[in-house]
Design a protein around this motif. Structure first.
Motif, mmCIF file in Angstrom:
data_model
loop_
_atom_site.group_PDB
_atom_site.id
_atom_site.type_symbol
_atom_site.label_atom_id
_atom_site.label_comp_id
_atom_site.label_asym_id
_atom_site.label_seq_id
_atom_site.Cartn_x
_atom_site.Cartn_y
_atom_site.Cartn_z
ATOM 1 N N GLU A 98 -9.999 55.869 -8.498
ATOM 2 C CA GLU A 98 -11.450 55.943 -8.680
ATOM 3 C C GLU A 98 -11.774 55.979 -10.169
ATOM 4 O O GLU A 98 -11.001 56.466 -10.986
ATOM 5 C CB GLU A 98 -12.026 57.179 -7.991
ATOM 6 N N GLN A 99 -12.960 55.464 -10.497
ATOM 7 C CA GLN A 99 -13.431 55.462 -11.880
ATOM 8 C C GLN A 99 -13.847 56.876 -12.285
ATOM 9 O O GLN A 99 -14.510 57.570 -11.517
ATOM 10 C CB GLN A 99 -14.628 54.517 -12.028
ATOM 11 N N ILE A 100 -13.465 57.244 -13.512
ATOM 12 C CA ILE A 100 -13.862 58.541 -14.059
ATOM 13 C C ILE A 100 -14.941 58.362 -15.117
ATOM 14 O O ILE A 100 -15.937 59.069 -15.128
ATOM 15 C CB ILE A 100 -12.679 59.267 -14.744
ATOM 16 N N VAL A 101 -14.700 57.447 -16.040
ATOM 17 C CA VAL A 101 -15.562 57.358 -17.216
ATOM 18 C C VAL A 101 -15.784 55.906 -17.618
ATOM 19 O O VAL A 101 -14.903 55.063 -17.452
ATOM 20 C CB VAL A 101 -14.957 58.153 -18.402
ATOM 21 N N LEU A 102 -16.982 55.640 -18.117
ATOM 22 C CA LEU A 102 -17.326 54.369 -18.735
ATOM 23 C C LEU A 102 -17.852 54.658 -20.126
ATOM 24 O O LEU A 102 -18.742 55.502 -20.298
ATOM 25 C CB LEU A 102 -18.408 53.641 -17.924
ATOM 26 N N VAL A 103 -17.289 53.977 -21.104
ATOM 27 C CA VAL A 103 -17.830 53.967 -22.460
ATOM 28 C C VAL A 103 -18.090 52.502 -22.779
ATOM 29 O O VAL A 103 -17.188 51.667 -22.665
ATOM 30 C CB VAL A 103 -16.851 54.557 -23.497
ATOM 31 N N ALA A 104 -19.317 52.174 -23.139
ATOM 32 C CA ALA A 104 -19.677 50.799 -23.483
ATOM 33 C C ALA A 104 -20.505 50.809 -24.765
ATOM 34 O O ALA A 104 -21.347 51.686 -24.955
ATOM 35 C CB ALA A 104 -20.464 50.155 -22.352
ATOM 36 N N VAL A 105 -20.229 49.835 -25.614
ATOM 37 C CA VAL A 105 -20.901 49.747 -26.909
ATOM 38 C C VAL A 105 -21.322 48.310 -27.148
ATOM 39 O O VAL A 105 -20.564 47.378 -26.871
ATOM 40 C CB VAL A 105 -19.961 50.215 -28.051
ATOM 41 N N THR A 106 -22.537 48.131 -27.691
ATOM 42 C CA THR A 106 -23.011 46.809 -28.072
ATOM 43 C C THR A 106 -23.218 46.773 -29.581
ATOM 44 O O THR A 106 -23.587 47.779 -30.204
ATOM 45 C CB THR A 106 -24.338 46.446 -27.376
ATOM 46 N N ALA A 107 -22.977 45.592 -30.138
ATOM 47 C CA ALA A 107 -23.160 45.373 -31.571
ATOM 48 C C ALA A 107 -23.353 43.891 -31.808
ATOM 49 O O ALA A 107 -23.192 43.074 -30.883
ATOM 50 C CB ALA A 107 -21.943 45.885 -32.345
ATOM 51 N N ALA A 108 -23.646 43.529 -33.023
ATOM 52 C CA ALA A 108 -23.772 42.117 -33.360
ATOM 53 C C ALA A 108 -22.403 41.446 -33.363
ATOM 54 O O ALA A 108 -22.280 40.272 -33.017
ATOM 55 C CB ALA A 108 -24.450 41.949 -34.721
ATOM 56 N N HIS A 109 -21.378 42.200 -33.751
ATOM 57 C CA HIS A 109 -20.037 41.639 -33.895
ATOM 58 C C HIS A 109 -19.003 42.513 -33.212
ATOM 59 O O HIS A 109 -19.158 43.728 -33.113
ATOM 60 C CB HIS A 109 -19.697 41.487 -35.381
ATOM 61 N N ARG A 110 -17.900 41.902 -32.769
ATOM 62 C CA ARG A 110 -16.883 42.601 -31.972
ATOM 63 C C ARG A 110 -16.184 43.732 -32.722
ATOM 64 O O ARG A 110 -15.852 44.738 -32.131
ATOM 65 C CB ARG A 110 -15.862 41.609 -31.425
ATOM 66 N N GLY A 111 -15.930 43.576 -34.014
ATOM 67 C CA GLY A 111 -15.202 44.599 -34.757
ATOM 68 C C GLY A 111 -15.892 45.950 -34.710
ATOM 69 O O GLY A 111 -15.262 46.981 -34.483
ATOM 70 N N GLU A 112 -17.193 45.939 -34.933
ATOM 71 C CA GLU A 112 -17.981 47.175 -34.890
ATOM 72 C C GLU A 112 -17.965 47.773 -33.476
ATOM 73 O O GLU A 112 -17.812 48.975 -33.304
ATOM 74 C CB GLU A 112 -19.428 46.888 -35.308
ATOM 75 N N ALA A 113 -18.122 46.908 -32.477
ATOM 76 C CA ALA A 113 -18.166 47.379 -31.091
ATOM 77 C C ALA A 113 -16.824 47.956 -30.658
ATOM 78 O O ALA A 113 -16.775 49.017 -30.025
ATOM 79 C CB ALA A 113 -18.591 46.238 -30.153
ATOM 80 N N PHE A 114 -15.702 47.283 -30.993
ATOM 81 C CA PHE A 114 -14.381 47.798 -30.633
ATOM 82 C C PHE A 114 -14.125 49.152 -31.284
ATOM 83 O O PHE A 114 -13.679 50.099 -30.633
ATOM 84 C CB PHE A 114 -13.270 46.822 -31.049
ATOM 85 N N ALA A 115 -14.391 49.242 -32.590
ATOM 86 C CA ALA A 115 -14.120 50.492 -33.313
ATOM 87 C C ALA A 115 -14.957 51.643 -32.764
ATOM 88 O O ALA A 115 -14.443 52.746 -32.527
ATOM 89 C CB ALA A 115 -14.376 50.300 -34.808
ATOM 90 N N ALA A 116 -16.232 51.399 -32.547
ATOM 91 C CA ALA A 116 -17.113 52.460 -32.048
ATOM 92 C C ALA A 116 -16.714 52.901 -30.643
ATOM 93 O O ALA A 116 -16.728 54.100 -30.331
ATOM 94 C CB ALA A 116 -18.572 52.000 -32.078
ATOM 95 N N CYS A 117 -16.347 51.958 -29.793
ATOM 96 C CA CYS A 117 -15.938 52.294 -28.426
ATOM 97 C C CYS A 117 -14.679 53.156 -28.448
ATOM 98 O O CYS A 117 -14.603 54.178 -27.753
ATOM 99 C CB CYS A 117 -15.723 51.033 -27.611
ATOM 100 N N GLU A 118 -13.704 52.761 -29.241
ATOM 101 C CA GLU A 118 -12.466 53.539 -29.330
ATOM 102 C C GLU A 118 -12.727 54.932 -29.903
ATOM 103 O O GLU A 118 -12.197 55.926 -29.406
ATOM 104 C CB GLU A 118 -11.443 52.793 -30.190
ATOM 105 N N PHE A 119 -13.553 55.014 -30.914
ATOM 106 C CA PHE A 119 -13.928 56.298 -31.509
ATOM 107 C C PHE A 119 -14.557 57.211 -30.460
ATOM 108 O O PHE A 119 -14.186 58.377 -30.324
ATOM 109 C CB PHE A 119 -14.904 56.047 -32.662
#
Length: 158
Positions: A98-119
Motif C-alpha cells: 500500500e502507498q504511504i506517502v506522496l511527495v510531488a514537486v513542480t518547477a520550470a526545469h527538472r533539476g530544481e524539481a528533482f533536488a527539491a523532491c529529494e530534499f
C-alpha cells in the motif's frame, strides 16, 4: 481532496489512499509555467530488518505534523525555484504494497524539481512527527529511525 493553495503547495495527512495521476494533474494545473513534475511514492514493504511485516501502523501528532511538513516545503522553496509542492502522508494501519506517502514537486526545469523532491522526502523521513509500528510474526514493534536517513540529511547541510 484539498486544493493546491495560492502558494502552490498542499499538505495532507489522511487515512484514505490517493490516486497518483489525479494528484499530479491537480498540482500541474495550478501553474501553467510547469516544465517538470517529479514525484516520489513510498510504499509498505513486506520485509524489514529480516522480519516479515504483515501490517504497519502510522501514528502522528495532528496539527503539529502538518505544520512540520509545511516548514520542510518552505525550506525547499527557499533553496530551489519551484512552483508547487504536494505532500500526502497516510496514517493508520497499512498492508504491504500500500502507498504511504506522496511527495510531488513542480518547477520550470527538472533539476530544481528533482533536488527539491529529494530534499523534502529526506527531511520528511527524519523531521516530521510520525511513529511507525510494524506487526511481525514475533508481535508488534516500533520502528526506530534509520542511520541511512540521517546520513541522507547530511548532504543538505552543505
Amino acid at each position: 481532496m484539498a486544493a493546491i493553495g495560492q502558494e502552490g503547495s498542499a499538505v495532507r495527512v489522511q487515512q484514505q489512499d490517493f490516486d497518483l495521476s489525479t494528484e499530479l494533474a491537480q498540482l500541474r494545473a495550478a501553474q501553467p509555467g510547469v516544465g517538470a513534475i517529479v514525484s516520489f511514492v513510498g510504499t509498505v514493504r513486506d520485509l524489514n530488518e529480516g522480519a516479515s511485516v504483515a501490517e504497519m501502523e502510522l501514528e502522528h501528532y495532528p496539527g503539529m505534523t502538518e505544520q512540520s511538513i509545511q516548514r520542510i516545503i518552505e525550506q525547499a522553496r527557499a533553496r530551489w525555484d519551484i512552483f508547487g509542492a504536494l505532500v500526502i502522508h497516510r496514517v493508520g494501519p497499512l498492508k504491504p504494497m500500500e502507498q504511504i506517502v506522496l511527495v510531488a514537486v513542480t518547477a520550470a526545469h527538472r533539476g530544481e524539481a528533482f533536488a527539491a523532491c529529494e530534499f523534502i522526502i529526506d527531511y520528511l523521513k527524519t523531521e516530521a512527527p510520525f511513529w511507525k509500528k510494524e506487526q511481525t510474526p514475533e508481535g508488534g514493534r516500533w520502528v526506530d529511525a534509520r542511520v541511512s536517513d540521517d546520513v541522507a540529511l547530511e548532504k543538505w547541510a552543505r
